[in-house]
Design a protein around this motif. Structure first.
Motif, PDB file in Angstrom:
ATOM      1  N   MET A 192      25.468  40.452  73.308  1.00  0.00           N
ATOM      2  CA  MET A 192      24.039  40.726  73.483  1.00  0.00           C
ATOM      3  C   MET A 192      23.705  42.147  73.037  1.00  0.00           C
ATOM      4  SD  MET A 192      22.915  38.745  76.958  1.00  0.00           S
ATOM      5  CE  MET A 192      24.272  39.244  77.993  1.00  0.00           C
ATOM      6  N   GLY A 193      24.615  43.071  73.257  1.00  0.00           N
ATOM      7  CA  GLY A 193      24.412  44.438  72.789  1.00  0.00           C
ATOM      8  C   GLY A 193      24.353  44.512  71.272  1.00  0.00           C
ATOM      9  N   LEU A 194      25.220  43.745  70.601  1.00  0.00           N
ATOM     10  CA  LEU A 194      25.180  43.697  69.135  1.00  0.00           C
ATOM     11  C   LEU A 194      23.855  43.121  68.643  1.00  0.00           C
ATOM     12  CD1 LEU A 194      28.726  42.537  67.975  1.00  0.00           C
ATOM     13  CD2 LEU A 194      27.549  44.642  67.359  1.00  0.00           C
ATOM     14  N   MET A 195      23.366  42.080  69.315  1.00  0.00           N
ATOM     15  CA  MET A 195      22.086  41.505  68.911  1.00  0.00           C
ATOM     16  C   MET A 195      20.957  42.510  69.115  1.00  0.00           C
ATOM     17  SD  MET A 195      22.221  37.505  70.023  1.00  0.00           S
ATOM     18  CE  MET A 195      22.873  37.707  71.668  1.00  0.00           C
ATOM     19  N   PHE A 241      18.565  49.474  58.158  1.00  0.00           N
ATOM     20  CA  PHE A 241      17.829  48.244  57.910  1.00  0.00           C
ATOM     21  C   PHE A 241      18.663  47.265  57.081  1.00  0.00           C
ATOM     22  CE2 PHE A 241      14.983  45.666  55.278  1.00  0.00           C
ATOM     23  CZ  PHE A 241      14.275  45.008  56.278  1.00  0.00           C
ATOM     24  N   THR A 242      19.406  47.805  56.125  1.00  0.00           N
ATOM     25  CA  THR A 242      20.216  46.978  55.236  1.00  0.00           C
ATOM     26  C   THR A 242      21.257  46.170  56.011  1.00  0.00           C
ATOM     27  OG1 THR A 242      19.939  48.594  53.485  1.00  0.00           O
ATOM     28  CG2 THR A 242      21.748  47.026  53.234  1.00  0.00           C
ATOM     29  N   TYR A 243      21.896  46.779  57.003  1.00  0.00           N
ATOM     30  CA  TYR A 243      22.956  46.105  57.755  1.00  0.00           C
ATOM     31  C   TYR A 243      22.472  45.481  59.065  1.00  0.00           C
ATOM     32  CZ  TYR A 243      26.021  48.280  54.401  1.00  0.00           C
ATOM     33  OH  TYR A 243      26.621  48.652  53.236  1.00  0.00           O
ATOM     34  N   SER A 244      21.184  45.509  59.316  1.00  0.00           N
ATOM     35  CA  SER A 244      20.668  45.012  60.594  1.00  0.00           C
ATOM     36  C   SER A 244      20.865  43.510  60.761  1.00  0.00           C
ATOM     37  CB  SER A 244      19.191  45.364  60.740  1.00  0.00           C
ATOM     38  OG  SER A 244      18.430  44.709  59.733  1.00  0.00           O
ATOM     39  N   ILE A 302      23.123  41.551  59.354  1.00  0.00           N
ATOM     40  CA  ILE A 302      24.549  41.269  59.518  1.00  0.00           C
ATOM     41  C   ILE A 302      24.980  41.581  60.949  1.00  0.00           C
ATOM     42  CG2 ILE A 302      26.867  41.915  58.756  1.00  0.00           C
ATOM     43  CD1 ILE A 302      25.286  40.323  56.684  1.00  0.00           C
ATOM     44  N   THR A 303      24.498  42.690  61.490  1.00  0.00           N
ATOM     45  CA  THR A 303      24.837  43.068  62.864  1.00  0.00           C
ATOM     46  C   THR A 303      24.275  42.052  63.844  1.00  0.00           C
ATOM     47  OG1 THR A 303      24.749  45.384  62.208  1.00  0.00           O
ATOM     48  CG2 THR A 303      24.689  44.931  64.564  1.00  0.00           C
ATOM     49  N   PHE A 304      23.023  41.669  63.659  1.00  0.00           N
ATOM     50  CA  PHE A 304      22.398  40.682  64.542  1.00  0.00           C
ATOM     51  C   PHE A 304      23.125  39.343  64.453  1.00  0.00           C
ATOM     52  CE2 PHE A 304      19.322  37.461  65.721  1.00  0.00           C
ATOM     53  CZ  PHE A 304      18.810  37.988  66.899  1.00  0.00           C
TER      54      PHE A 304
END
Length: 65
Positions: free
Chosen positions: A24-27, A43-46, A48-50
C-alpha cells in the motif's frame, strides 16, 4: 531443571500484514509521484511504482493467514 520457553516465531499473519502495508505504501508513493508537478523523472516512474505496489498487494493478499 529449568528450561527456557521457546521464543515465539513471527506469525504468518504479521508477515502478511507487513507486506500488505509495504504494498500500500508503494501504491501511495506511486500516486504522489504521479501527481507532483516538479520532477519529470518521478512522473516517469510513477506508473511502474504504482503497478509494482498493486501487483505485490494482489499476490500478498492470496497468502494464507
Amino acid at each position: 531443571m529449568s528450561t527456557q520457553p521457546e521464543q515465539p516465531s513471527r506469525s504468518p499473519i504479521t508477515s502478511k500484514r507487513r507486506l500488505e502495508r509495504i504494498a500500500m505504501g508503494l501504491m501511495a508513493l506511486g500516486a504522489v509521484m504521479m501527481f507532483q508537478p516538479f520532477v519529470i523523472s518521478l512522473f516517469t516512474y510513477s506508473f511502474i511504482t504504482f503497478l509494482a505496489g498493486m501487483l505485490m498487494f494482489v499476490i500478498v493478499s492470496h497468502f494464507e493467514g
